[in-house]
Scaffold this motif. Structure first.
Motif, PDB file in Angstrom:
ATOM      1  N   PHE A 244      60.247 113.841  36.148  1.00 31.14           N
ATOM      2  CA  PHE A 244      60.050 114.000  37.594  1.00 31.14           C
ATOM      3  C   PHE A 244      58.789 114.808  37.893  1.00 31.14           C
ATOM      4  N   GLU A 245      58.595 115.891  37.162  1.00 29.70           N
ATOM      5  CA  GLU A 245      57.407 116.723  37.385  1.00 29.70           C
ATOM      6  C   GLU A 245      56.131 115.974  37.006  1.00 29.70           C
ATOM      7  N   GLN A 246      56.182 115.206  35.922  1.00 25.68           N
ATOM      8  CA  GLN A 246      55.022 114.406  35.515  1.00 25.68           C
ATOM      9  C   GLN A 246      54.693 113.376  36.593  1.00 25.68           C
ATOM     10  N   TRP A 247      55.711 112.747  37.122  1.00 23.79           N
ATOM     11  CA  TRP A 247      55.541 111.750  38.189  1.00 23.79           C
ATOM     12  C   TRP A 247      54.944 112.385  39.433  1.00 23.79           C
ATOM     13  N   LYS A 248      55.454 113.559  39.824  1.00 26.55           N
ATOM     14  CA  LYS A 248      54.913 114.240  41.002  1.00 26.55           C
ATOM     15  C   LYS A 248      53.435 114.583  40.819  1.00 26.55           C
ATOM     16  N   LEU A 249      53.072 114.928  39.590  1.00 27.07           N
ATOM     17  CA  LEU A 249      51.695 115.322  39.301  1.00 27.07           C
ATOM     18  C   LEU A 249      50.717 114.183  39.553  1.00 27.07           C
ATOM     19  N   THR A 250      51.124 112.946  39.247  1.00 29.69           N
ATOM     20  CA  THR A 250      50.198 111.812  39.345  1.00 29.69           C
ATOM     21  C   THR A 250      50.465 110.878  40.519  1.00 29.69           C
ATOM     22  N   ASN A 251      51.662 110.883  41.059  1.00 22.56           N
ATOM     23  CA  ASN A 251      52.034 109.850  42.030  1.00 22.56           C
ATOM     24  C   ASN A 251      52.270 110.360  43.445  1.00 22.56           C
ATOM     25  N   ILE A 252      52.133 111.653  43.667  1.00 24.19           N
ATOM     26  CA  ILE A 252      52.252 112.199  45.016  1.00 24.19           C
ATOM     27  C   ILE A 252      50.855 112.417  45.583  1.00 24.19           C
ATOM     28  N   VAL A 253      50.602 111.831  46.744  1.00 18.39           N
ATOM     29  CA  VAL A 253      49.289 111.911  47.390  1.00 18.39           C
ATOM     30  C   VAL A 253      49.409 112.828  48.610  1.00 18.39           C
ATOM     31  N   PRO A 254      48.602 113.892  48.677  1.00 19.87           N
ATOM     32  CA  PRO A 254      48.659 114.786  49.854  1.00 19.87           C
ATOM     33  C   PRO A 254      48.354 114.020  51.133  1.00 19.87           C
TER      34      PRO A 254
END
Length: 707
Positions: A316-326
């Protein structure tokens, strides 16, 4: 089961827009004319391409390109597309690098009813292919970008609507591509488009930096700066003028020279500006204000937030790092979905549409890198979205990173494909995941693959690019190959670099080429971006350590089998349809001239003076082209047609036109598009067509007597 291909009556009343209904019925009529042998194959190809119907590598079926301006698709529209794909295709949806969706293996006879079904939710096929203004693309973050001066979506939408079915852009020498970038990051890639717009604000006025004449393909060209700043109310009139110049002066016979970039190269920017100035009187409006406030407002779902438990917190943290766009809107983020090769299926697409409708803003954005972006997700909903997307298999990390490889369909379905692009892309992504996990979160290295030189996968603007090719051994055996290109990249604000062609290697050595490139960068990059590192080292440096891979004296049987295949490679290239050369029959040309006169009359009666004038112009050009074709004279450009008709018919006394053909035709750009001029110009075009038809009749009678 769906309706039969010939039964159009059942949906005619379902289409509220009479213009759209007429368009679809015309496609049905032309299909029947073609199948009955009454319509030349090349002319039919031109017509169906302009309606999104594209032949594919497999015989007897069509690829359908669905036009989605600036990549925006609502939940309702996505479900409509799913219904159509299940009914008429295979249930697979393919996102393109121009933010379209393509479906494959469609029966030609069913394309009119397919189109009608899409239009029930305002989804069009019109001008998705062919020599038209293609899909208007934009930064997928438009409207939410934290760095944008304003949302470019209303401007992209207004431009799309203005040129849809516009007579000035229906039969150009080649396609015309337009992009909008939300900010100076230029994620819309303006420098590689025929026209690129980058959002700017100057003295409180919204406008754009304008780039002109860029392109990829076998001869990439960096766009010129046409305007450092152009107010937003002038962008549509500007493009109107640009299209008129391209239509008249652009090459038409040789498809290799028929893009805007070649016209700019021949004329120079100053020469192009002179021709652009000559067209201004004919452009209907000097300004066209675009009211962004009229653009549909975002409606955020108010569904209660469900409680969820994250089982794999590390993933989940890895996904948030790359797949969440501000997102610039406080309290919201966008979620990026990495879509392998741009392919996803209707079962998951429907569930995704429902999720976005219920918990976000009911819209998705398709990206230039063949991905999906979900805007307007409340921050507190991110864990819930992750668990729901995980059920759909949509939580692979690496959105817009090195792991996120762009690839065109290549030899899977495309006529022009030389070697597999999808097969090698899958293998390269596997290697990055397993051997170079540090690149899963590296957004600085961009990898792109095309199956041929036409660059649908945009390989020649990538940091690391691969182009499908073939190689021949001394024994004249053919094997699939890859051209390795390095050093391309987007600098920003309209500047970019095109990649150098470094080496050509057998396709099965593509993975080893990537390993060598990444190993070298890891060892020597010293914190530079890959584009800057390449510039520092230079082409020869990379050639030297990749050269051993080019040796074809020791090929194995495996080297003669392309990625994703178990059969021996055969180089089989069909006719490229989007860029196809149209060879017109004289009778067909004259028939089309009559159709254009009819359209000129109809639009005149509707009060659309500018449209009527251009239909009249097109009729006269078409008629002149018919007579010149009968004499085996080249008809490469509209300007050459005008000049040669005067020289061969008027100046020789074979045709009586007071003042000459050029003076008659080019009233077009000497007069404003008023009702009075539209009426007189239509009368002139009718008179001219009557003369041409009488001339042709006498000519044929003379030939018959001689025989």
């Amino acid at each position: 089961m769906g309706r039969s291909g010939g039964d159009m009556q059942s949906f005619r009343t379902e289409i509220e827009n009479p213009v759209v209904e007429k368009d679809i019925l015309e496609l049905e009529r032309k299909i029947h004319e073609f199948q009955d042998g009454k319509l030349d194959e090349e002319k039919f190809r031109s017509l169906r391409l302009a309606r999104g119907v594209y032949g594919q590598r497999q015989q007897g079926v069509q690829m359908i390109r669905i036009k989605l301006p600036y990549g925006k698709v609502t939940s309702r529209q996505l479900k409509r597309i799913c219904d159509v794909s299940d009914e008429y295709s295979t249930g697979r949806l393919h996102i393109t690098t121009r933010q379209d969706i393509q479906i494959h293996y469609v029966d030609l006879n069913r394309t009119p009813e397919l189109w009608a079904e899409l239009e029930r939710d305002e989804v069009t096929l019109r001008e998705a292919c062919g020599n038209t203004v293609r899909n208007v693309t934009a930064s997928e973050t438009a409207g939410i970008d934290i760095d944008e001066p304003f949302d470019v979506s209303p401007y992209a939408d207004a431009l799309f609507r203005y040129f849809l079915r516009n007579p000035i852009s229906q039969e150009m020498g080649r396609k015309f591509k337009v992009s909008f970038s939300a900010s100076d990051a230029d994620t819309g890639l303006s420098y590689m488009h025929d026209l690129g717009f980058i959002a700017k604000i100057k003295n409180g006025v919204k406008g754009f930096k304008v780039m002109l004449g860029g392109g990829l393909g076998s001869q990439p060209r960096h766009a010129d700066v046409l305007f450092e700043f152009l107010p937003s109310d002038k962008i549509i009139p500007l493009m109107d003028g640009v299209i008129r110049v391209f239509d008249r002066y652009g090459e038409r016979k040789s498809r290799a020279k028929a893009r805007m970039k070649f016209l700019l190269k021949d004329l120079g920017l100053d020469g192009f500006k002179e021709l652009l100035a000559q067209e201004q009187k004919a452009v209907p409006h000097a300004t066209i204000p675009i009211n962004a406030l009229d653009y549909p407002k975002i409606v955020i779902a108010k569904t209660p937030i469900p409680e969820v438990q994250i089982t794999n917190k590390k993933a989940f943290e890895q996904w948030k790092l790359t797949n969440i766009v501000p997102q610039k809107q406080a309290g919201f983020v966008a979620i990026g979905i990495k879509v392998l090769l741009g392919d996803f299926y209707t079962d998951k697409a429907r569930l995704l549409a429902d999720l976005v409708q219920k918990y976000a803003a009911g819209e998705l954005r398709l990206s230039l890198r063949q991905n999906i972006l979900i805007p307007y997700v409340k921050e507190e909903l991110v864990p819930f979205f992750y668990t729901e997307l995980e059920k759909l298999g949509f939580v692979e990390a690496g959105y817009n990173t090195a792991l996120d490889i762009t690839a065109c369909p290549g030899t899977d379905t495309c006529n022009l494909g030389i070697a597999s692009s999808t097969g090698i892309a899958v293998e390269l992504e596997r290697i990055i995941k397993e051997e170079y996990p540090q690149y899963i979160s590296n957004s600085d290295v961009v990898i792109k693959i095309s199956g041929c030189m036409n660059a649908c996968g945009q390989h020649n603007m990538a940091n690391i690019g691969f182009q499908g090719m073939s190689i021949r051994t001394k024994d004249k055996l053919i094997a699939p190959a890859l051209q390795v290109l390095l050093g391309g990249g987007n600098i920003g604000n309209g500047e970019g670099r095109f990649a150098d062609k470094v080496v050509k290697v057998p396709s099965k050595r593509g993975p080893q080429a990537l390993r060598l490139i990444l190993d070298d960068f890891d060892a020597n990059g010293n914190g530079l971006s890959y584009a800057d590192y390449y510039q520092e080292k230079g082409e020869h440096y990379f050639y030297d350590f990749l050269k051993p891979l080019t040796d074809i004296e020791n090929l194995t049987q495996e080297d003669f089998i392309d990625w994703g295949s178990d059969k021996r490679y055969e180089k089989a290239i069909g006719i490229g349809e989007c860029a196809g050369v149209v060879i017109d029959l004289i009778a067909t040309l004259l028939f089309e001239s009559e159709e254009k006169i009819q359209k000129a009359s109809e639009t005149y009666e509707e009060g659309k003076w500018a449209a009527s004038i251009y239909h009249s112009y097109a009729s006269m050009i078409n008629s002149a082209k018919a007579l010149l074709t009968s004499e085996k004279t080249k008809v490469n450009t509209h300007t050459s047609i005008i000049k040669d008709f005067d020289e061969k018919f008027v100046q020789t006394g074979r045709f009586d036109i007071k003042g000459g053909f050029e003076q008659l035709v080019l009233q077009l750009n000497k007069n404003e598009p008023t009702e009075t001029f539209a009426k007189s110009y239509l009368a002139d075009s009718k008179s001219y067509l009557n003369q041409v038809e009488e001339f042709r009749k006498l000519e044929l009678e003379s030939v018959a007597i001689d025989k």
